[in-house]
Design a protein around this motif. Structure first.
Motif: not given
Lengths: 343, 140
Positions: A279, A282, A312, A316, A329-334, A337
């Protein structure tokens, strides 16, 4: 074809002009064909450098040591460190830049193109040679390796002994570099997630029994962590004795630390450790395959990291290591998602 | 007669929505199975994958992470981060061979007491036939 003389020339130039502090490349171990990292400090030492298909080490890992050394020294030498990087290594530099672990001018990069080949897998080579001992392993022309055995030359097609990671490599060419040697030739990797597709198709119980077997072998020697260019934390959450202890740390603080994973190499703890590592990697793992290579009990760790890479990408649309400016990767989002698994 | 297997579910509920939703279910005297162990967290975005793995290794039969609906997060975007991170956790757990029903995520708002109690009913119903979770459990 990457010319070794050109590589030596570039290193010599960088060292004698004082542009770099020291240079990390590869050198032969004794007179054999195997290779180890070489630290070149003097311009006259450049003749030690080699570039062969056995240069599988990811030298980016040494930047962690350099950063720690700088933090310790009173008046550190802040000149960049020179590195020889392959395509995969250059992507790991990009991830370190993305996380602002290093600055671009902390490192002077000489990129070498893998062209139509890559690095070899020693097990595959030994199987291919069927008991013969290689004296030299060299790059051949047009995607072949030249192996010298008993003073005769054997030509081997690259895919036969290429490391698994090279077979699935998305870019066999440095994506970030100050100097680039060799030609930019795209090798068609085919299906980038070939290695994991068989495991994804397995039934749940089959998968579990496979991974149970793998993880129960783990000795928790942490070689995978030590060799990883992304594992730079001073304090590892999955290792209860890797605490960053300073002079100010009280005995109470040490005693009160949360122990997520116990130290004994039991199955449950091994699973915990490897899941946490997967994780944490990732969206950061560039698939340099070093963890799998150094594993003394041959746990196929790449399969875990590759799975995360695939998710990923598929969930994403995230590609690792190509753009140092993109957020982790896990410090952003759309907004869109996928959330079909959420009730 | 052997007692029927009762799964133990560890539920990480966000303070602002799901916890309040569970509270509403209680205050409204809705019934739901007592198999769930609620743990209040400040935000679903603060649920580290470590919490999930830890719950499983301490012997939870199922783990539920619940937060505000997208767009309703008290911290604006915590649940978006949670969604992305826990999607990866879910994929990873399934890849290793854990039954997908054992790790669940839901959006429960503060007004959805009915949804919460129904959710627990459903989870218990799904987890009962699977039996105890032994794969990740510490057994020493």
């Amino acid at each position: 074809m990457v010319s070794l003389d050109q590589l030596k020339e570039e290193v010599k130039k960088a060292l004698s002009s004082g542009k770099v502090k020291y240079f990390i490349g590869y050198e032969n171990i004794g007179s054999g064909w195997q290779v180890r990292p070489a630290f070149i400090r003097q311009p006259e030492d450049v003749d030690r450098l080699v570039w062969t298909p056995a240069c599988f080490h990811n030298l980016v890992r040494f930047l962690h040591d350099e950063k720690r050394r700088r933090a310790r020294e009173k008046n550190p030498d802040i000149r960049p460190v020179g590195l020889v990087v392959k395509g995969c290594d250059s992507r790991s530099i990009n991830v370190l830049l993305q996380e602002k672990y290093i600055e671009r001018n902390d490192v002077y990069i000489i990129g070498v193109s893998c062209e139509l080949t890559g690095v070899i897998n020693i097990t595959k080579l030994n199987q291919h040679l069927n008991g013969l001992k290689p004296q030299k392993v060299l790059f051949g022309s047009k995607g072949t390796f030249k192996v010298i055995v008993d003073d005769r030359e054997i030509e081997i097609e690259a895919p036969d002994i290429l490391a698994d990671r090279c077979l699935e490599c998305p870019a066999n060419f440095p994506v970030i570099a100050d100097v680039i040697l060799g030609e930019e030739i795209k090798r068609n990797p085919g299906n980038r997630y070939q290695s994991i597709s068989a495991y994804e198709k397995m039934a749940l119980d089959e998968r579990w029994s496979f991974w149970q077997q793998q993880f129960s072998r783990c000795l928790r020697c942490y070689a995978c962590r030590s060799v990883c260019p992304m594992c730079y934390c001073d304090e590892c959450v999955a290792d209860s004795i890797a605490y960053a202890v300073t002079a100010e740390t009280t005995a109470d603080e040490k005693a009160q630390k949360t122990r997520w994973v116990e130290r004994n190499p039991e199955l449950s703890e091994n699973i915990f450790y490897h899941l946490v590592r997967a994780i944490h990697l990732a969206g950061r793992c560039v698939d340099c395959g070093e963890c799998e290579r150094v594993c003394p009990v041959e746990i196929p760790l790449r399969l875990l990291n590759k799975k995360m890479e695939k998710e990923a990408k598929e969930l994403f649309g995230y590609e690792v290591g190509f753009d140092p400016a993109q957020p982790p990767l896990i410090a952003c989002f759309r907004d869109n998602d996928p959330q079909d698994f959420i009730r | 007669m052997a007692a029927e297997f009762e799964p133990r579910i560890v539920a990480f509920l966000c303070k602002w929505c799901s916890s309040a939703g569970a509270d509403l279910a209680g205050v409204s005297r809705m019934e739901y199975p007592p198999n769930v162990i609620p743990i209040q967290v400040m935000c679903s975005g603060s649920v580290s994958p470590l919490y999930v793995f830890s719950a499983l290794s301490h012997g939870a039969d199922g783990v539920l992470v619940s937060g505000c609906h997208p767009g309703d997060c008290h911290y604006i975007k915590g649940n978006y981060y949670a969604r992305r991170r826990l999607a990866l956790v879910k994929k990873l757990l399934e890849y290793i061979g854990l039954e997908p029903q054992r790790f669940q995520m839901s959006w429960v708002s503060a007004t959805e007491g009915v949804k919460f109690s129904q959710l627990i009913y459903d989870l218990v119903k799904e987890l009962k036939p699977l039996g105890p979770q032994t794969k990740f459990r510490r057994n020493y």
